[in-house]
Motif scaffolding. Sequence first.
Motif, PDB file in Angstrom:
ATOM      1  N   HIS A  78      43.774  51.324  54.183  1.00  0.00           N
ATOM      2  CA  HIS A  78      42.519  51.634  53.496  1.00  0.00           C
ATOM      3  C   HIS A  78      42.679  51.628  51.982  1.00  0.00           C
ATOM      4  O   HIS A  78      41.749  51.261  51.259  1.00  0.00           O
ATOM      5  CB  HIS A  78      41.995  52.989  53.980  1.00  0.00           C
ATOM      6  N   LYS A  79      43.852  52.014  51.467  1.00  0.00           N
ATOM      7  CA  LYS A  79      44.072  51.950  50.031  1.00  0.00           C
ATOM      8  C   LYS A  79      44.007  50.504  49.547  1.00  0.00           C
ATOM      9  O   LYS A  79      43.432  50.211  48.491  1.00  0.00           O
ATOM     10  CB  LYS A  79      45.423  52.555  49.666  1.00  0.00           C
ATOM     11  N   ARG A  80      44.608  49.605  50.310  1.00  0.00           N
ATOM     12  CA  ARG A  80      44.609  48.200  49.915  1.00  0.00           C
ATOM     13  C   ARG A  80      43.184  47.668  49.781  1.00  0.00           C
ATOM     14  O   ARG A  80      42.836  46.978  48.814  1.00  0.00           O
ATOM     15  CB  ARG A  80      45.396  47.372  50.931  1.00  0.00           C
ATOM     16  N   MET A  81      42.339  47.987  50.751  1.00  0.00           N
ATOM     17  CA  MET A  81      40.949  47.524  50.684  1.00  0.00           C
ATOM     18  C   MET A  81      40.175  48.234  49.571  1.00  0.00           C
ATOM     19  O   MET A  81      39.279  47.659  48.951  1.00  0.00           O
ATOM     20  CB  MET A  81      40.249  47.756  52.035  1.00  0.00           C
ATOM     21  N   LEU A  82      40.542  49.494  49.300  1.00  0.00           N
ATOM     22  CA  LEU A  82      39.905  50.219  48.200  1.00  0.00           C
ATOM     23  C   LEU A  82      40.236  49.547  46.866  1.00  0.00           C
ATOM     24  O   LEU A  82      39.366  49.399  45.991  1.00  0.00           O
ATOM     25  CB  LEU A  82      40.383  51.673  48.206  1.00  0.00           C
ATOM     26  N   LEU A  83      41.470  49.096  46.715  1.00  0.00           N
ATOM     27  CA  LEU A  83      41.860  48.391  45.494  1.00  0.00           C
ATOM     28  C   LEU A  83      41.130  47.054  45.370  1.00  0.00           C
ATOM     29  O   LEU A  83      40.647  46.694  44.288  1.00  0.00           O
ATOM     30  CB  LEU A  83      43.374  48.158  45.494  1.00  0.00           C
ATOM     31  N   ILE A  84      41.046  46.315  46.475  1.00  0.00           N
ATOM     32  CA  ILE A  84      40.395  45.004  46.431  1.00  0.00           C
ATOM     33  C   ILE A  84      38.915  45.152  46.084  1.00  0.00           C
ATOM     34  O   ILE A  84      38.385  44.431  45.227  1.00  0.00           O
ATOM     35  CB  ILE A  84      40.580  44.279  47.778  1.00  0.00           C
ATOM     36  N   THR A  85      38.226  46.090  46.746  1.00  0.00           N
ATOM     37  CA  THR A  85      36.793  46.250  46.467  1.00  0.00           C
ATOM     38  C   THR A  85      36.554  46.798  45.067  1.00  0.00           C
ATOM     39  O   THR A  85      35.534  46.478  44.438  1.00  0.00           O
ATOM     40  CB  THR A  85      36.142  47.182  47.509  1.00  0.00           C
ATOM     41  N   THR A  86      37.481  47.605  44.557  1.00  0.00           N
ATOM     42  CA  THR A  86      37.339  48.093  43.179  1.00  0.00           C
ATOM     43  C   THR A  86      37.524  46.950  42.183  1.00  0.00           C
ATOM     44  O   THR A  86      36.791  46.853  41.187  1.00  0.00           O
ATOM     45  CB  THR A  86      38.367  49.198  42.892  1.00  0.00           C
ATOM     46  N   ALA A  87      38.485  46.070  42.452  1.00  0.00           N
ATOM     47  CA  ALA A  87      38.691  44.912  41.586  1.00  0.00           C
ATOM     48  C   ALA A  87      37.460  44.003  41.598  1.00  0.00           C
ATOM     49  O   ALA A  87      37.024  43.505  40.549  1.00  0.00           O
ATOM     50  CB  ALA A  87      39.926  44.136  42.035  1.00  0.00           C
ATOM     51  N   LEU A  88      36.879  43.794  42.784  1.00  0.00           N
ATOM     52  CA  LEU A  88      35.675  42.964  42.883  1.00  0.00           C
ATOM     53  C   LEU A  88      34.503  43.609  42.153  1.00  0.00           C
ATOM     54  O   LEU A  88      33.725  42.934  41.462  1.00  0.00           O
ATOM     55  CB  LEU A  88      35.321  42.733  44.354  1.00  0.00           C
ATOM     56  N   THR A  89      34.369  44.933  42.293  1.00  0.00           N
ATOM     57  CA  THR A  89      33.297  45.649  41.595  1.00  0.00           C
ATOM     58  C   THR A  89      33.486  45.579  40.082  1.00  0.00           C
ATOM     59  O   THR A  89      32.516  45.377  39.331  1.00  0.00           O
ATOM     60  CB  THR A  89      33.250  47.118  42.048  1.00  0.00           C
ATOM     61  N   ALA A  90      34.731  45.736  39.633  1.00  0.00           N
ATOM     62  CA  ALA A  90      35.008  45.653  38.197  1.00  0.00           C
ATOM     63  C   ALA A  90      34.664  44.271  37.658  1.00  0.00           C
ATOM     64  O   ALA A  90      34.032  44.139  36.598  1.00  0.00           O
ATOM     65  CB  ALA A  90      36.478  45.978  37.925  1.00  0.00           C
ATOM     66  N   GLY A  91      35.066  43.223  38.392  1.00  0.00           N
ATOM     67  CA  GLY A  91      34.752  41.869  37.959  1.00  0.00           C
ATOM     68  C   GLY A  91      33.255  41.637  37.854  1.00  0.00           C
ATOM     69  O   GLY A  91      32.766  41.046  36.870  1.00  0.00           O
ATOM     70  N   ALA A  92      32.510  42.124  38.863  1.00  0.00           N
ATOM     71  CA  ALA A  92      31.053  41.965  38.842  1.00  0.00           C
ATOM     72  C   ALA A  92      30.425  42.753  37.695  1.00  0.00           C
ATOM     73  O   ALA A  92      29.454  42.301  37.065  1.00  0.00           O
ATOM     74  CB  ALA A  92      30.465  42.416  40.180  1.00  0.00           C
ATOM     75  N   THR A  93      30.971  43.933  37.390  1.00  0.00           N
ATOM     76  CA  THR A  93      30.418  44.768  36.328  1.00  0.00           C
ATOM     77  C   THR A  93      30.666  44.150  34.948  1.00  0.00           C
ATOM     78  O   THR A  93      29.793  44.200  34.064  1.00  0.00           O
ATOM     79  CB  THR A  93      31.022  46.180  36.388  1.00  0.00           C
ATOM     80  N   TRP A  94      31.836  43.561  34.747  1.00  0.00           N
ATOM     81  CA  TRP A  94      32.089  42.829  33.500  1.00  0.00           C
ATOM     82  C   TRP A  94      31.157  41.618  33.397  1.00  0.00           C
ATOM     83  O   TRP A  94      30.665  41.280  32.315  1.00  0.00           O
ATOM     84  CB  TRP A  94      33.547  42.373  33.434  1.00  0.00           C
ATOM     85  N   TRP A  95      30.924  40.953  34.529  1.00  0.00           N
ATOM     86  CA  TRP A  95      30.033  39.785  34.537  1.00  0.00           C
ATOM     87  C   TRP A  95      28.616  40.193  34.142  1.00  0.00           C
ATOM     88  O   TRP A  95      27.933  39.501  33.375  1.00  0.00           O
ATOM     89  CB  TRP A  95      30.067  39.130  35.909  1.00  0.00           C
ATOM     90  N   LEU A  96      28.170  41.363  34.678  1.00  0.00           N
ATOM     91  CA  LEU A  96      26.842  41.863  34.315  1.00  0.00           C
ATOM     92  C   LEU A  96      26.700  42.035  32.806  1.00  0.00           C
ATOM     93  O   LEU A  96      25.634  41.770  32.231  1.00  0.00           O
ATOM     94  CB  LEU A  96      26.589  43.215  34.996  1.00  0.00           C
ATOM     95  N   ALA A  97      27.766  42.486  32.171  1.00  0.00           N
ATOM     96  CA  ALA A  97      27.699  42.777  30.742  1.00  0.00           C
ATOM     97  C   ALA A  97      27.640  41.527  29.883  1.00  0.00           C
ATOM     98  O   ALA A  97      27.210  41.597  28.724  1.00  0.00           O
ATOM     99  CB  ALA A  97      28.901  43.626  30.330  1.00  0.00           C
ATOM    100  N   THR A  98      28.049  40.407  30.438  1.00  0.00           N
ATOM    101  CA  THR A  98      28.141  39.192  29.622  1.00  0.00           C
ATOM    102  C   THR A  98      27.119  38.128  29.985  1.00  0.00           C
ATOM    103  O   THR A  98      26.982  37.135  29.264  1.00  0.00           O
ATOM    104  CB  THR A  98      29.551  38.578  29.745  1.00  0.00           C
TER     105      THR A  98
END
Length: 494
Positions: A78-98
Amino acid sequence: MPTRGASVGAITFSLVGFLFLVELTSGILQGFYVPLIPDLVDHLGIKDGDFNWFEAAQLLLSAIVVPIFAKLGDMFGHKRMLLITTALTAGATWWLATTTTFTTFLLAWALQAFYVVWLPLEVALIFDRGRRTGRGASQTRRSAGFLVVALEVGAIVGALGASRVLAAFGGDIMLTLFVPAVVVSLVFFAILFGVPESEPLPGRRLDGIGFLLLSVGLVVIMVGLGWIRLDSSAAGVLATVGLIVIGLGVLVGFGVWELRHPDPAIDLRVMRQPTMWPVLVTAGLFGISVLGAQAPLATYAGTDPSVGYGLGLDTDARSNLIGVYLVSMIVGALAFAAVSRRLAPRFSLILATAFVALGYLLFLPFHLETWQVVANMAIAGIGSGALVAALPAAAAAAAPRGQTGVASGMTNTTKTIGGAFASAIFGVVLVTGASEVAGTVAPLAGYLTVWAICGGGALVAMVLLFFVPKLAFADVEPETPAEPGTAAELSSAA
């Protein structure tokens, strides 16, 4: 053995501390953008109504990704998937800003939906750490309550902070949107260095066909529900019904496939147990109010009382009203663990649904004064806060080892589907007859229908929870380490 138990307990305390930061971030994401909607509309050069597409796209993706990543967590950690989904969320959030176009913003906003997987994965992590102590169920309930507190505090911080950040940056929307991106990026490292991994069972395999059928069925149903919001004519209703029927047909095929698969995507035999199906149905009915009723509440609070109803509150007053609701959810989340220690966990769930039912049904006779609306929302909020914490924790406690993630995730998926159904229905009932009142103002009968459906749904959930065995979700004897079982053994485990 005491040393082992103490060690596991200490790890659980540390784990909850880091996961508190994750849910705080989740709340910030959910609250930060709401005050900025008018500025985002101007930034993208779109109409106010176009913003509904962002919400619909995120709901659609969240309904799909939660069961998939929850299952992957059960399989690979579950930690591994938590890291992957957090990375995907971070990427999408940076994309939103630009991004500056409607299409790219829509894609980025939809991809940000991966954060909805966090809470089910966190509940599975906590339950896994506490399982061997014999106190996994009670520890999970208590910890889930703290996580919901973090979620709601984050939502308040995000909502209050967004306008202040925008002002500090001189109205620069791009710089303002960098703030949540930085927050999500930082929490990735909190997970990486502070959260221990769960113990997945080896020998599992991903049921690709099952998840494909599930995804197609959910997509078709969600598209159908979105369609009626665009076209409420007879032809639109017919198209919606047709899409929903097709989607349900695909889900029937999904069920047939799952019952024949040795390691199914979602073990329906487990989901139909008396400790599980009432919880999942309750989550779906709860989604009606917690996801579908907030927009009608905001519009009712802003309606000019000159039409005979409404509160006529300005933006700040409406924000305060929502703040009361969020604070009452915090109270409910904290109270649930304490109440469930003194009462049976099942009865605590029933009590929470009763609060939700009472709060919304009180709207029917009492809705003309601000203090009445505040009181109603506070009562409903206490029950809602308890249910947000209790439902995934109850599902995890009822699931066999190796299926806690997907069980917790299914409460989120059914809640999302319930909210999507409610949003579509409420959109129709609030539009019907609007011209008879004053322009685009929704009719009082529409609001009464919304509140009746929310309260009635909670009453049905309360009744269904009486079918759960009395001692369900309680702590069990500590587990002794055992060899991993086969997929068939997992399916039959109680």
